[in-house]
Design a protein around this motif. Structure first.
Motif, short mmCIF file in Angstrom:
data_model
loop_
_atom_site.label_atom_id
_atom_site.label_comp_id
_atom_site.label_asym_id
_atom_site.label_seq_id
_atom_site.Cartn_x
_atom_site.Cartn_y
_atom_site.Cartn_z
N THR A 11 2.16 2.02 7.59
CA THR A 11 3.00 2.94 6.84
C THR A 11 4.36 2.31 6.70
N THR A 12 4.92 2.39 5.52
CA THR A 12 6.23 1.80 5.30
C THR A 12 7.20 2.87 4.80
N THR A 13 8.44 2.74 5.19
CA THR A 13 9.46 3.67 4.70
C THR A 13 10.22 3.07 3.54
N VAL A 14 10.28 1.75 3.49
CA VAL A 14 10.91 1.05 2.38
C VAL A 14 9.89 0.07 1.83
N LYS A 15 9.61 0.17 0.54
CA LYS A 15 8.63 -0.73 -0.06
C LYS A 15 8.93 -0.90 -1.55
N HIS A 16 8.32 -1.88 -2.12
CA HIS A 16 8.46 -2.12 -3.55
C HIS A 16 7.87 -0.93 -4.31
N GLU A 17 8.49 -0.57 -5.42
CA GLU A 17 8.05 0.60 -6.18
C GLU A 17 6.59 0.54 -6.61
N SER A 18 6.03 -0.65 -6.76
CA SER A 18 4.64 -0.80 -7.19
C SER A 18 3.64 -0.38 -6.12
N LEU A 19 4.09 -0.25 -4.87
CA LEU A 19 3.18 0.10 -3.77
C LEU A 19 3.18 1.59 -3.46
N THR A 20 3.97 2.37 -4.18
CA THR A 20 4.00 3.82 -3.95
C THR A 20 2.63 4.42 -4.23
N GLY A 21 2.11 5.15 -3.25
CA GLY A 21 0.82 5.81 -3.40
C GLY A 21 -0.39 4.99 -2.99
N PRO A 36 -12.01 -14.69 14.29
CA PRO A 36 -10.72 -14.58 13.60
C PRO A 36 -10.25 -15.94 13.08
N ASP A 37 -9.73 -15.93 11.86
CA ASP A 37 -9.29 -17.17 11.22
C ASP A 37 -7.92 -16.93 10.59
N GLY A 38 -6.86 -17.23 11.32
CA GLY A 38 -5.51 -17.04 10.81
C GLY A 38 -4.92 -15.70 11.20
N ASP A 39 -3.76 -15.42 10.66
CA ASP A 39 -3.02 -14.20 10.97
C ASP A 39 -3.55 -13.02 10.16
N PRO A 40 -3.45 -11.80 10.71
CA PRO A 40 -3.83 -10.61 9.93
C PRO A 40 -2.95 -10.50 8.68
N GLN A 41 -3.53 -9.93 7.63
CA GLN A 41 -2.84 -9.77 6.36
C GLN A 41 -2.77 -8.29 5.99
N ILE A 42 -1.71 -7.90 5.30
CA ILE A 42 -1.59 -6.54 4.78
C ILE A 42 -2.15 -6.56 3.37
N CYS A 43 -3.10 -5.67 3.12
CA CYS A 43 -3.81 -5.64 1.84
C CYS A 43 -3.73 -4.26 1.21
N VAL A 44 -3.60 -4.22 -0.11
CA VAL A 44 -3.74 -2.97 -0.82
C VAL A 44 -5.20 -2.55 -0.71
N ASP A 45 -5.44 -1.28 -0.38
CA ASP A 45 -6.80 -0.81 -0.11
C ASP A 45 -7.20 0.34 -1.05
N PRO A 46 -7.70 0.01 -2.25
CA PRO A 46 -8.15 1.07 -3.15
C PRO A 46 -9.49 1.68 -2.74
N LEU A 47 -10.17 1.06 -1.76
CA LEU A 47 -11.50 1.51 -1.35
C LEU A 47 -11.49 2.43 -0.13
N LEU A 48 -10.34 2.60 0.50
CA LEU A 48 -10.19 3.45 1.69
C LEU A 48 -11.13 3.02 2.82
#
Length: 84
Positions: A11-21, A36-48
C-alpha cells in the motif's frame, strides 16, 4: 516473461497518478528450478492474485503502460497470468 511467487501486497500513500486504483503485488521471481532468482519486484496486479500463488509477470514497460492506460507511467512489471 518471468515466473514468480506472490509473497505479499503493498500500500502506498504517495504514488504516480497512473497507479491510482491498481492493486500492487510483491512478487519473488523464480528461476528454472523454482528457487528465488533476484530481488522481489512490485507488480501491477489486474488479476488479484493471492499470496502464495505462482504467477507469470511481464517486464515489458510498454505493455505495462498500456495496461494502466498512461503513457508516462513509471510502471514496469505486470502480472499477466496465474499458474494452475
Amino acid at each position: 516473461m518471468l515466473h514468480g511467487l506472490v509473497i505479499g501486497s503493498c500500500t502506498t500513500t504517495v504514488k504516480h497518478e497512473s497507479l491510482t486504483g491498481w492493486r500492487l503485488a510483491i512478487v519473488q521471481p523464480l528461476g528454472v528450478a523454482g528457487a528465488p532468482d533476484g530481488d522481489p519486484q512490485i507488480c501491477v496486479d489486474p488479476l488479484l492474485a493471492a499470496v502464495g500463488q505462482r504467477v507469470v509477470i511481464n517486464s515489458d514497460g510498454k505493455y505495462a503502460r498500456d495496461v494502466v492506460g498512461h503513457e508516462k507511467s513509471p510502471v514496469r512489471f505486470v502480472l499477466c497470468a496465474i499458474e494452475d
